[in-house]
Design an enzyme around this catalytic site. Sequence first.
Site, PDB file in Angstrom:
ATOM      1  N   ASP A  97      53.861  25.758  36.462  1.00 41.07           N
ATOM      2  CA  ASP A  97      53.366  26.930  37.174  1.00 41.07           C
ATOM      3  C   ASP A  97      54.378  27.269  38.272  1.00 41.07           C
ATOM      4  O   ASP A  97      54.649  26.439  39.150  1.00 41.07           O
ATOM      5  CB  ASP A  97      51.993  26.622  37.798  1.00 41.07           C
ATOM      6  CG  ASP A  97      51.126  27.863  37.914  1.00 41.07           C
ATOM      7  OD1 ASP A  97      49.916  27.780  37.608  1.00 41.07           O
ATOM      8  OD2 ASP A  97      51.678  28.914  38.306  1.00 41.07           O
TER       9      ASP A  97
ATOM     10  N   HIS B 298      41.688  28.894  35.699  1.00 37.76           N
ATOM     11  CA  HIS B 298      41.186  28.270  36.932  1.00 37.76           C
ATOM     12  C   HIS B 298      40.685  29.304  37.949  1.00 37.76           C
ATOM     13  O   HIS B 298      40.159  28.927  39.011  1.00 37.76           O
ATOM     14  CB  HIS B 298      42.301  27.430  37.551  1.00 37.76           C
ATOM     15  CG  HIS B 298      43.473  28.247  37.960  1.00 37.76           C
ATOM     16  ND1 HIS B 298      44.301  28.900  37.058  1.00 37.76           N
ATOM     17  CD2 HIS B 298      43.931  28.580  39.183  1.00 37.76           C
ATOM     18  CE1 HIS B 298      45.209  29.579  37.720  1.00 37.76           C
ATOM     19  NE2 HIS B 298      45.021  29.412  39.006  1.00 37.76           N
ATOM     20  N   ASP B 299      40.893  30.587  37.634  1.00 29.54           N
ATOM     21  CA  ASP B 299      40.428  31.653  38.545  1.00 29.54           C
ATOM     22  C   ASP B 299      39.194  32.372  38.014  1.00 29.54           C
ATOM     23  O   ASP B 299      38.642  33.232  38.718  1.00 29.54           O
ATOM     24  CB  ASP B 299      41.515  32.732  38.707  1.00 29.54           C
ATOM     25  CG  ASP B 299      42.732  32.245  39.454  1.00 29.54           C
ATOM     26  OD1 ASP B 299      43.823  32.788  39.203  1.00 29.54           O
ATOM     27  OD2 ASP B 299      42.595  31.310  40.272  1.00 29.54           O
TER      28      ASP B 299
END
Length: 559
Positions: free
Chosen positions: A98, A331-332
Site C-alpha cells: 500500500d 477496510h473502508d
Amino acid sequence: MERAWWKESVVYQIYPRSFCDSDGDGVGDLPGILSKLDYIRDLGVNVIWLSPVYRSPNDDNGYDISDYRDIMEEFGTMADFDALLEGIHERGMKLVMDLVVNHTSDEHAWFVDSRSSRDADKRDWYIWREAKNGGAPNNWGSSFSGPAWEWDEKTGMYYLHCFSKKQPDLNWDDPRVRDAVFDMMDWWCRKGIDGFRMDVISMISKPAGLPDLPLEPGQLYGNVCAPGGTCNGPHVHEYLREMNRRVLSRYDLLTVGETAGVTVEEARRYAAADGSELSMVFQFEHVGLDEGPGGKWSAGRLFLPDLKKNLAKWQRELEGRAWNSLFFCNHDQPRVVSRWGDDSPRSAKCIATALHLMQGTPYVYQGEELGMTNCPFGGIENYRDLETVNAYRELTETGLRQPEELLAVIARKSRDNARTPMQWDAGPNAGFTSGRPWIMVNPNYRTLNAAAQEKDPDSVLNWYRALIRLRRESPWRDAVVYNGFELLDEEDERIFAYLRPGESGTLLVACNFSPEPCRWAPPKRVLEAETRLLLANAGEPRLAESMTLEPWQAAVWAF
Ligand code: TEU
C-alpha cells in the site's frame, strides 16, 4: 485484448492490524500473516495486497507514515517482512504494498523539517499558506471532519491536511518530493515486491490557487474527495506518467490507483491500456449509491437497478481501453453481506457471484470469503476509527444530528465494521489473539469462522474457492477474464443477470438479489442453445422460458 497476469489475478486484501496476532499484544502482525499463508493460497488467490505496515503513530491505523523504509513496531521487523515476502513468493503468490504518498505522518522527518521554520529546507515539501481574513486559507474540509487546515503557531501559517491533522499533504508540485517518493518506491521494488495499491492517488495534484469548493445546504466545509475537489487535479496524469517512466515501467508490477472521485473518462487515462500510468483503478461510484443526500452518514438504501447500471457502465466504458477492478469490500467499507445482503451465507455467495464473474480483477477483503458481517458495536465508545469518532463528535456537537439516529447510521456504515478481527475459529477472540484485541471481536465468531467453514462444502469459503477456481483454473478461465459484458433485465429490481459473450463461448450469470423467490425469463438465445450449468449456490436450477430463482440463488451457465 492484450493478456496480462494482473488481469488474470484475484487479489486478497489484508488489514494487518486485524488479521492474525502472533505475540499476544492484541494487534495483528507480520509473523501472524506468515502463519496463515497456506490458508490464503488455498483460497486460490495469487496476489496479496497488504494495507500499510510502515512505521506509523497509527493516527489512521498506518495510513499516516513516519518512515517509509521501516516496519511499524507492533507489526514486527524488516526481517519479519522479508520472511513474509519470501513465504508469499514460495507459494507462487505476489505481494502488492500500500503506497500512501498523498500525505505523510506529521511525525515523518520530512514534515518535522518542513514545520521547523518558514525557510526550512523542506518547507515546500508540504502545502503551507498564510491565514486569509484571519482564518483558514479556504473552505476545504478534512475527510475526517473539521477544516482541512491546521494552524502552526511556530511559523504562523496553516498547513493542508485532507485527512487527519496528523496527515499533512505532500506538495507534489515540488520535484524534490517526486524524487524522494520515486526513490522510495524503487527501493521497495528492488526488495522484490510485485506492485502498489496507491492511496488517494487521484488527489496528489491540487487545483491551482486552492479555490473554495461549492457548499451544499448544511455542509460546513467543501468536500475534498468529491469530483471538482482535489481529485483528478491539473498535473495528476503528468506525475503518474513520470512515476511510470522512472519506476513502474522498470518492473513487472500490478498497480492499482485508489482514485477517489474518478469518472470513467478519467479512469481511461489512469488505467489506459497503453500502460502509460497504472494497471487499473478503484472507482467509488457504486459504493456511494446507498448514500442519502447528506453523503456517507445519511441513511440511504440501495436500488438494485442503480447498481447494475453503474457496474455495467464501468464494464462498457472501459472495455478494450482500460482495465477494471472489482470490489464491494475493503477496510473502508462496511461488510457487503450486511450492506446489500441479509447476513445469510447464501446472500454472501450470491453477491460474490455477481461481482466475481464480471470483467476485471476481483479483490477479496479479509473475512469477506467467510461472509463476515457488520459488528454490533453499540455505543460510540466501542468504535476505534477516527473517521467515525470525529464525525460523531462534529455532527452531534453542532446539533446537526441526534446521537441515537446518527449511531444507527454509523452502525451500518462505519469503517470499523470491516476492521473487527479475522474470525479463525470458535476459540477465545476467534483465534485472532491470545491477548486483549485492539477492537471488539464480532460476537458471531463462535459459529462464523474459517475452521467451521473449511470442511463444509456449502460454506461461503468453499464458494469463494469455487468462484476463484472458475476464473483461474477452469477451461472457462479465459472467458471469465477476457469475454465482453452484456447486462440483462436492467430495470429488474431483484435479478442481477448478465452475459459474458466471447469467441470461446458465452457465460450466463443470474443472481436473485432478494430474500424472496423470483420469476425470471432467460434470454431466448440462451434457451435455444445447449447450456451447461457450471456453478449454483443452491440446487441445480434448470433454464426454462419462465423459471424461478430461489431467494439469493446464484447460478452460472456456459453455452
Ligand atoms: O481512503 C480514502 C478515502 O477517501 C476514505 O476517506 C474512504 O473513501 C472513506 O473513508 C470511505 O468512507 C484512503 C484509505 O483507504 C483510508 O483507509 C485512509 O483513511 C485514507 O485514504 C487516508 O489515507
